[in-house]
Design a protein around this motif. Sequence first.
Motif, PDB file in Angstrom:
ATOM      1  N   PHE A  27       0.688  -1.393  -0.034  1.00  0.00           N
ATOM      2  CA  PHE A  27      -0.315  -0.001  -0.055  1.00  0.00           C
ATOM      3  C   PHE A  27       0.845   1.250   0.104  1.00  0.00           C
ATOM      4  O   PHE A  27       0.415   2.202  -0.592  1.00  0.00           O
ATOM      5  N   SER A  28       2.095   1.078   0.507  1.00  0.00           N
ATOM      6  CA  SER A  28       2.936   2.348   0.526  1.00  0.00           C
ATOM      7  C   SER A  28       3.393   2.667  -0.818  1.00  0.00           C
ATOM      8  O   SER A  28       3.425   3.824  -1.291  1.00  0.00           O
ATOM      9  N   PHE A  29       3.584   1.581  -1.527  1.00  0.00           N
ATOM     10  CA  PHE A  29       4.113   1.554  -3.120  1.00  0.00           C
ATOM     11  C   PHE A  29       2.962   2.151  -3.846  1.00  0.00           C
ATOM     12  O   PHE A  29       3.274   2.860  -4.871  1.00  0.00           O
ATOM     13  N   LEU A  30       1.756   1.668  -3.607  1.00  0.00           N
ATOM     14  CA  LEU A  30       0.435   2.008  -4.512  1.00  0.00           C
ATOM     15  C   LEU A  30       0.359   3.577  -4.075  1.00  0.00           C
ATOM     16  O   LEU A  30       0.017   4.261  -4.924  1.00  0.00           O
ATOM     17  N   LEU A  31       0.170   3.928  -2.827  1.00  0.00           N
ATOM     18  CA  LEU A  31      -0.108   5.267  -2.655  1.00  0.00           C
ATOM     19  C   LEU A  31       1.058   6.050  -3.363  1.00  0.00           C
ATOM     20  O   LEU A  31       0.816   7.019  -4.120  1.00  0.00           O
ATOM     21  N   ALA A  32       2.384   5.966  -3.477  1.00  0.00           N
ATOM     22  CA  ALA A  32       3.532   6.565  -4.188  1.00  0.00           C
ATOM     23  C   ALA A  32       3.238   6.501  -5.540  1.00  0.00           C
ATOM     24  O   ALA A  32       3.381   7.734  -6.201  1.00  0.00           O
ATOM     25  N   LEU A  33       2.712   5.473  -6.060  1.00  0.00           N
ATOM     26  CA  LEU A  33       2.311   5.473  -7.578  1.00  0.00           C
ATOM     27  C   LEU A  33       1.005   6.227  -8.053  1.00  0.00           C
ATOM     28  O   LEU A  33       1.139   6.982  -8.716  1.00  0.00           O
ATOM     29  N   TYR A  34       0.075   6.248  -7.171  1.00  0.00           N
ATOM     30  CA  TYR A  34      -1.005   7.245  -7.426  1.00  0.00           C
ATOM     31  C   TYR A  34      -0.617   8.489  -7.262  1.00  0.00           C
ATOM     32  O   TYR A  34      -0.814   9.574  -8.231  1.00  0.00           O
ATOM     33  N   ALA A  35       0.277   8.882  -6.322  1.00  0.00           N
ATOM     34  CA  ALA A  35       0.713  10.281  -6.113  1.00  0.00           C
ATOM     35  C   ALA A  35       1.396  10.883  -7.339  1.00  0.00           C
ATOM     36  O   ALA A  35       1.503  11.766  -7.761  1.00  0.00           O
ATOM     37  N   SER A  36       2.397   9.835  -7.714  1.00  0.00           N
ATOM     38  CA  SER A  36       3.204  10.178  -8.860  1.00  0.00           C
ATOM     39  C   SER A  36       2.192  10.736 -10.132  1.00  0.00           C
ATOM     40  O   SER A  36       3.159  11.236 -11.083  1.00  0.00           O
ATOM     41  N   LEU A  37       1.009  10.441 -10.286  1.00  0.00           N
ATOM     42  CA  LEU A  37       0.280  10.873 -11.214  1.00  0.00           C
ATOM     43  C   LEU A  37      -0.119  12.456 -11.025  1.00  0.00           C
ATOM     44  O   LEU A  37      -0.313  13.043 -12.181  1.00  0.00           O
ATOM     45  N   LEU A  38       0.040  12.861  -9.758  1.00  0.00           N
ATOM     46  CA  LEU A  38       0.178  14.319  -9.602  1.00  0.00           C
ATOM     47  C   LEU A  38       1.249  15.039  -9.639  1.00  0.00           C
ATOM     48  O   LEU A  38       1.192  16.366  -9.537  1.00  0.00           O
ATOM     49  N   GLY A  39       2.301  14.512  -9.291  1.00  0.00           N
ATOM     50  CA  GLY A  39       3.624  15.268  -9.288  1.00  0.00           C
ATOM     51  C   GLY A  39       4.781  14.419  -8.696  1.00  0.00           C
ATOM     52  O   GLY A  39       4.634  13.296  -8.669  1.00  0.00           O
ATOM     53  N   ASP A  40       5.827  15.191  -8.028  1.00  0.00           N
ATOM     54  CA  ASP A  40       6.926  14.652  -7.260  1.00  0.00           C
ATOM     55  C   ASP A  40       6.525  14.281  -5.929  1.00  0.00           C
ATOM     56  O   ASP A  40       6.098  15.298  -5.060  1.00  0.00           O
ATOM     57  N   VAL A  41       6.942  13.121  -5.593  1.00  0.00           N
ATOM     58  CA  VAL A  41       6.787  12.722  -3.810  1.00  0.00           C
ATOM     59  C   VAL A  41       8.115  13.332  -2.987  1.00  0.00           C
ATOM     60  O   VAL A  41       8.820  13.277  -3.738  1.00  0.00           O
ATOM     61  N   PHE A  42       7.632  13.576  -1.892  1.00  0.00           N
ATOM     62  CA  PHE A  42       8.863  14.014  -1.016  1.00  0.00           C
ATOM     63  C   PHE A  42       8.538  13.820   0.432  1.00  0.00           C
ATOM     64  O   PHE A  42       7.526  13.905   0.746  1.00  0.00           O
ATOM     65  N   GLY A  43       9.676  14.098   1.348  1.00  0.00           N
ATOM     66  CA  GLY A  43       9.390  13.840   2.887  1.00  0.00           C
ATOM     67  C   GLY A  43      10.212  14.958   3.097  1.00  0.00           C
ATOM     68  O   GLY A  43      10.955  15.761   2.656  1.00  0.00           O
ATOM     69  N   TRP A  44      10.324  15.058   4.681  1.00  0.00           N
ATOM     70  CA  TRP A  44      10.952  16.210   5.410  1.00  0.00           C
ATOM     71  C   TRP A  44      11.963  15.384   6.238  1.00  0.00           C
ATOM     72  O   TRP A  44      11.647  14.357   7.053  1.00  0.00           O
ATOM     73  N   ALA A  45      13.049  16.017   6.296  1.00  0.00           N
ATOM     74  CA  ALA A  45      14.249  15.514   7.276  1.00  0.00           C
ATOM     75  C   ALA A  45      13.773  15.606   8.718  1.00  0.00           C
ATOM     76  O   ALA A  45      14.293  14.748   9.600  1.00  0.00           O
ATOM     77  N   THR A  46      12.795  16.468   9.121  1.00  0.00           N
ATOM     78  CA  THR A  46      12.344  16.733  10.486  1.00  0.00           C
ATOM     79  C   THR A  46      11.085  16.078  10.843  1.00  0.00           C
ATOM     80  O   THR A  46      10.366  16.308  11.695  1.00  0.00           O
ATOM     81  N   GLN A  47      10.737  15.184   9.887  1.00  0.00           N
ATOM     82  CA  GLN A  47       9.314  14.505  10.143  1.00  0.00           C
ATOM     83  C   GLN A  47       9.641  13.061   9.933  1.00  0.00           C
ATOM     84  O   GLN A  47       9.948  12.549   8.743  1.00  0.00           O
ATOM     85  N   GLN A  48       9.172  12.271  11.173  1.00  0.00           N
ATOM     86  CA  GLN A  48       9.248  10.739  10.709  1.00  0.00           C
ATOM     87  C   GLN A  48      10.791  10.304  10.468  1.00  0.00           C
ATOM     88  O   GLN A  48      10.692   9.415   9.306  1.00  0.00           O
ATOM     89  N   ASP A  49      11.784  10.876  10.826  1.00  0.00           N
ATOM     90  CA  ASP A  49      12.964  10.438  10.430  1.00  0.00           C
ATOM     91  C   ASP A  49      13.164  10.589   8.935  1.00  0.00           C
ATOM     92  O   ASP A  49      13.988   9.776   8.537  1.00  0.00           O
ATOM     93  N   GLY A  50      12.488  11.560   8.188  1.00  0.00           N
ATOM     94  CA  GLY A  50      12.970  11.486   6.785  1.00  0.00           C
ATOM     95  C   GLY A  50      12.070  10.739   5.903  1.00  0.00           C
ATOM     96  O   GLY A  50      12.520  10.538   4.638  1.00  0.00           O
TER      97      GLY A  50
END
Length: 359
Positions: A117-140
């Motif tokens: 489901f993590s992979f599937l969420l990333a694939l769905y999100a990639s239809l909208l743009g580029d995914v990213f995280g924060w170094a200061t949130q949930q260990d990056g």
Amino acid sequence: MTASRTRNETGAPPSPADPAARPWHELRLTPQEAAEAAALAVRCVQEYEDVESPEFLAEATVISHELPKRLRTFIATSRLDERAHALVLRGNAVDDALLGPTPAHWRNAVTSGSLPFSFLLALYASLLGDVFGWATQQDGRVVTDVLPIQGGEHSLVSSSSRQELGWHTEDAFSPHRADYVGLFSLRNPDRVATTLAGVPLDDLDDRTVDLLLQDRFLIRPDDSHLPVNNSTAQEGTREFEEIMKAVDRPAPVPILTGHRAAPWLRIDGDFSAPADGDEEAAAALKTLSELIDAGLYEVALDAGDVAFIDNRRAVHGRRSFQPRYDGRDRWLKRINVTRDLHRSREVRAAGHSRVLGQR
């Protein structure tokens, strides 16, 4: 489905039961479409193993175009509606037994049962743009987890439960905040509601709009970015120094930006304030906040539902609930999406990096 006005003709919040009044776009996948999407995610698990893999994140946009065509068309067309608050996909299959128990903490939430489901969420999100995280949130992590944590019931972060999570623009303090925030509901037995509201433009007078468009407001980082909420955090490191600077000395910013007829919104009900001594700004912020409160509505995300909230046009939050702490609690995967990864280059270590603040 075409999104409509935030409020109906009586001035009340829209009824989610009335499709014509929904200020979001919704698609229910057929069983075949859901099976095809799930199979693609499983293939990614087998090939890349880790959803945080730089190789997967670099190729996710290309892979996402193997998703069912009707789904891709829905996202491509719906995202252009400048009044829509969210895009909602329903019908993904979640086998509760294979998923396994809800973890006690986000640190332990990368499980074999949830990885597809993590992979599937990333694939769905990639239809909208580029995914990213924060170094200061949930260990990056790029894909993060929303679940109740014992001891944090009354906190102001997503691991709260008995405390309502107040409405907010995700990471409103930052110019590099997400354009969309994706939520994949893996488990929600009590149908705890996500709350949403848009800019109450029809109810704001011209003078208030003028004020909200000016650099007269202070927005501080929420508590999820603080060292105490990150297991690998070290106070004094550069990324947390920047966060503490934004906490102690935030620069004045506007609440609204863009075209007056369809402005973008950045606000956090718990972490926004007028500039010191600015009574006009205080009045404008109070007016806007009261209207957002009045227009707040609920969307329950059941297991298998995915929502991409337009972080430029809507705020979101969550109703309070009684946590179980028995492995059956509400559990969502979350991801940030930007339409332009390049705009955050100044806070990323390298051009290919997807972690903001890691320099």
